[in-house]
Design an enzyme around this catalytic site. Structure first.
Site, PDB file in Angstrom:
ATOM      1  N   TYR A 201       7.073  10.451   4.338  1.00 45.34           N
ATOM      2  CA  TYR A 201       6.909   9.240   3.565  1.00 45.34           C
ATOM      3  C   TYR A 201       7.274   9.577   2.140  1.00 45.34           C
ATOM      4  O   TYR A 201       6.596  10.485   1.404  1.00 45.34           O
ATOM      5  CB  TYR A 201       5.641   8.459   3.486  1.00 45.34           C
ATOM      6  CG  TYR A 201       5.213   7.378   2.680  1.00 45.34           C
ATOM      7  CD1 TYR A 201       6.048   6.337   2.911  1.00 45.34           C
ATOM      8  CD2 TYR A 201       4.423   7.622   1.766  1.00 45.34           C
ATOM      9  CE1 TYR A 201       5.651   5.314   1.589  1.00 45.34           C
ATOM     10  CE2 TYR A 201       4.261   6.728   0.709  1.00 45.34           C
ATOM     11  CZ  TYR A 201       4.647   5.446   0.820  1.00 45.34           C
ATOM     12  OH  TYR A 201       4.767   4.593   0.048  1.00 45.34           O
TER      13      TYR A 201
ATOM     14  N   ASP B 170       0.907  -1.273  -0.015  1.00 43.76           N
ATOM     15  CA  ASP B 170      -0.002  -0.258  -0.091  1.00 43.76           C
ATOM     16  C   ASP B 170       0.787   1.112   0.064  1.00 43.76           C
ATOM     17  O   ASP B 170       1.470   1.569   0.994  1.00 43.76           O
ATOM     18  CB  ASP B 170      -0.898  -0.185   1.018  1.00 43.76           C
ATOM     19  CG  ASP B 170      -1.716   1.424   1.319  1.00 43.76           C
ATOM     20  OD1 ASP B 170      -1.446   2.086   0.589  1.00 43.76           O
ATOM     21  OD2 ASP B 170      -2.965   1.037   2.106  1.00 43.76           O
TER      22      ASP B 170
ATOM     23  N   ASP C  38       8.826   1.279   3.899  1.00 44.44           N
ATOM     24  CA  ASP C  38       8.715   2.791   3.675  1.00 44.44           C
ATOM     25  C   ASP C  38      10.003   3.504   3.664  1.00 44.44           C
ATOM     26  O   ASP C  38      10.914   3.414   4.477  1.00 44.44           O
ATOM     27  CB  ASP C  38       7.612   3.467   4.354  1.00 44.44           C
ATOM     28  CG  ASP C  38       6.309   2.863   4.383  1.00 44.44           C
ATOM     29  OD1 ASP C  38       5.988   2.251   3.294  1.00 44.44           O
ATOM     30  OD2 ASP C  38       5.455   3.514   5.161  1.00 44.44           O
TER      31      ASP C  38
ATOM     32  N   ASN D 163      -2.704  -2.041   6.757  1.00 46.77           N
ATOM     33  CA  ASN D 163      -1.193  -1.630   6.185  1.00 46.77           C
ATOM     34  C   ASN D 163      -1.349  -0.146   5.920  1.00 46.77           C
ATOM     35  O   ASN D 163      -0.386   0.381   5.225  1.00 46.77           O
ATOM     36  CB  ASN D 163      -0.721  -2.740   5.169  1.00 46.77           C
ATOM     37  CG  ASN D 163      -1.616  -2.426   3.787  1.00 46.77           C
ATOM     38  OD1 ASN D 163      -2.459  -1.777   3.711  1.00 46.77           O
ATOM     39  ND2 ASN D 163      -1.035  -3.080   2.975  1.00 46.77           N
TER      40      ASN D 163
ATOM     41  N   TRP E   3       5.335  -3.393   7.319  1.00 47.21           N
ATOM     42  CA  TRP E   3       4.233  -4.334   7.087  1.00 47.21           C
ATOM     43  C   TRP E   3       4.909  -5.672   6.534  1.00 47.21           C
ATOM     44  O   TRP E   3       5.640  -5.578   5.515  1.00 47.21           O
ATOM     45  CB  TRP E   3       3.397  -3.566   6.250  1.00 47.21           C
ATOM     46  CG  TRP E   3       1.995  -4.526   5.639  1.00 47.21           C
ATOM     47  CD1 TRP E   3       1.893  -4.952   4.435  1.00 47.21           C
ATOM     48  CD2 TRP E   3       0.933  -4.747   6.422  1.00 47.21           C
ATOM     49  NE1 TRP E   3       0.654  -5.499   4.459  1.00 47.21           N
ATOM     50  CE2 TRP E   3       0.171  -5.622   5.752  1.00 47.21           C
ATOM     51  CE3 TRP E   3       0.371  -4.728   7.687  1.00 47.21           C
ATOM     52  CZ2 TRP E   3      -1.132  -6.114   6.226  1.00 47.21           C
ATOM     53  CZ3 TRP E   3      -0.732  -5.308   8.011  1.00 47.21           C
ATOM     54  CH2 TRP E   3      -1.528  -5.925   7.213  1.00 47.21           C
TER      55      TRP E   3
ATOM     56  N   TRP F 127       5.015   4.050   7.952  1.00 42.42           N
ATOM     57  CA  TRP F 127       5.833   3.182   8.799  1.00 42.42           C
ATOM     58  C   TRP F 127       7.122   4.388   9.195  1.00 42.42           C
ATOM     59  O   TRP F 127       7.791   3.967   9.838  1.00 42.42           O
ATOM     60  CB  TRP F 127       6.375   1.865   8.110  1.00 42.42           C
ATOM     61  CG  TRP F 127       5.226   1.168   8.006  1.00 42.42           C
ATOM     62  CD1 TRP F 127       4.803   0.732   6.866  1.00 42.42           C
ATOM     63  CD2 TRP F 127       4.681   0.447   9.055  1.00 42.42           C
ATOM     64  NE1 TRP F 127       3.566  -0.180   6.991  1.00 42.42           N
ATOM     65  CE2 TRP F 127       3.591  -0.550   8.425  1.00 42.42           C
ATOM     66  CE3 TRP F 127       4.509   0.364  10.238  1.00 42.42           C
ATOM     67  CZ2 TRP F 127       2.615  -1.176   8.966  1.00 42.42           C
ATOM     68  CZ3 TRP F 127       3.839  -0.330  11.262  1.00 42.42           C
ATOM     69  CH2 TRP F 127       2.663  -1.393  10.540  1.00 42.42           C
TER      70      TRP F 127
ATOM     71  N   THR G  75       7.653   2.943  -1.229  1.00 40.59           N
ATOM     72  CA  THR G  75       7.626   1.771  -0.415  1.00 40.59           C
ATOM     73  C   THR G  75       8.465   0.780  -1.304  1.00 40.59           C
ATOM     74  O   THR G  75       8.323   0.559  -2.360  1.00 40.59           O
ATOM     75  CB  THR G  75       6.384   1.226  -0.267  1.00 40.59           C
ATOM     76  OG1 THR G  75       5.592   2.189   0.585  1.00 40.59           O
ATOM     77  CG2 THR G  75       6.484  -0.187   0.492  1.00 40.59           C
TER      78      THR G  75
HETATM   79  N1  ABN Z   1       2.895   2.487   4.044  1.00 40.79           N
HETATM   80  C1  ABN Z   1       2.618   3.308   3.168  1.00 40.79           C
HETATM   81  C2  ABN Z   1       1.884   4.592   3.671  1.00 40.79           C
HETATM   82  C3  ABN Z   1       2.441   5.715   4.064  1.00 40.79           C
HETATM   83  C4  ABN Z   1       1.686   6.848   4.339  1.00 40.79           C
HETATM   84  C5  ABN Z   1       0.345   6.649   4.689  1.00 40.79           C
HETATM   85  C6  ABN Z   1      -0.379   5.387   4.298  1.00 40.79           C
HETATM   86  C7  ABN Z   1       0.418   4.467   3.818  1.00 40.79           C
END
Ligand code: ABN
Length: 173
Positions: free
Chosen positions: A161, A76, A120, A148, A101, A152, A164
């Site tokens: 972020y 995700d 991430d 998920n 995750w 992270w 991923t």
């Molecule tokens: N793990 C990916 C993610 C990052 C920020 C918000 C939601 C999902």
């Protein structure tokens, strides 16, 4: 002087009465067992080891830039392979989160199930390329431990972020 002699004699006798060689050996044994268990029990960063083991597989089917690629079955986020990194390496200037995750994806090439961690990459603003939300075995947000949709990077140095990566951790048995 006699008083000091008596004092030392009594304290030495007390130590001798309350300790034993067996007890000492038992304590040393416990410490040795605990020391050996520590590296297994503590949350130690094994990302570099996993990355070293995650070599490209011969005949690995699919396109890592496509959300359909087999490793992404429970991802995700934005795929780092579209963001200047690769399927298993963060783009320059970002750092992988250590808390991740975990999913299990079947590789169509060999029919085996692989344990994949979705780390991430953190430290740069959102990549916004190749958004991919597959979420096999994921459950709704009201079951947070099985969901998920989590940043992270909140457990990393930078909480920002970027994308991923999908790292093979081993074969599921
Ligand atoms: N793990 C990916 C993610 C990052 C920020 C918000 C939601 C999902």
């Amino acid at each position: 002087m006699k008083f000091l002699d008596l004092l030392f004699e009594r304290s030495t006798r007390h130590v001798a009465d309350t300790t034993s060689r067996r007890k000492l050996l038992g304590r040393i044994g416990s410490l040795m067992v605990a020391g050996a268990a520590l590296p297994v029990l503590l949350p130690i960063d094994r990302t570099s080891k996993a990355l070293a083991a995650d070599k490209p597989m011969a005949g690995d089917p699919g396109d890592p830039n496509s959300c359909d690629y087999w490793r992404y079955c429970s991802v995700d986020g934005f795929l780092c392979s579209c963001c200047g990194g690769s399927v298993n390496s963060c783009p320059p200037g970002t750092e992988a989160s250590q808390v991740t995750w975990i999913g299990t994806c079947r590789n169509p090439a060999d029919g085996k199930d692989y344990i994949i961690s979705y780390n991430d990459c953190c430290g740069k603003h959102s990549c916004n390329q190749c958004a991919c939300t597959r979420n096999d075995s994921e459950e709704p947000a009201y079951r947070p431990f099985n969901n998920n949709d989590v940043n992270w990077c909140l457990a990393a140095k930078s909480h920002i972020y970027h994308c991923t990566v999908s790292i093979i951790r081993g074969v599921a048995v």
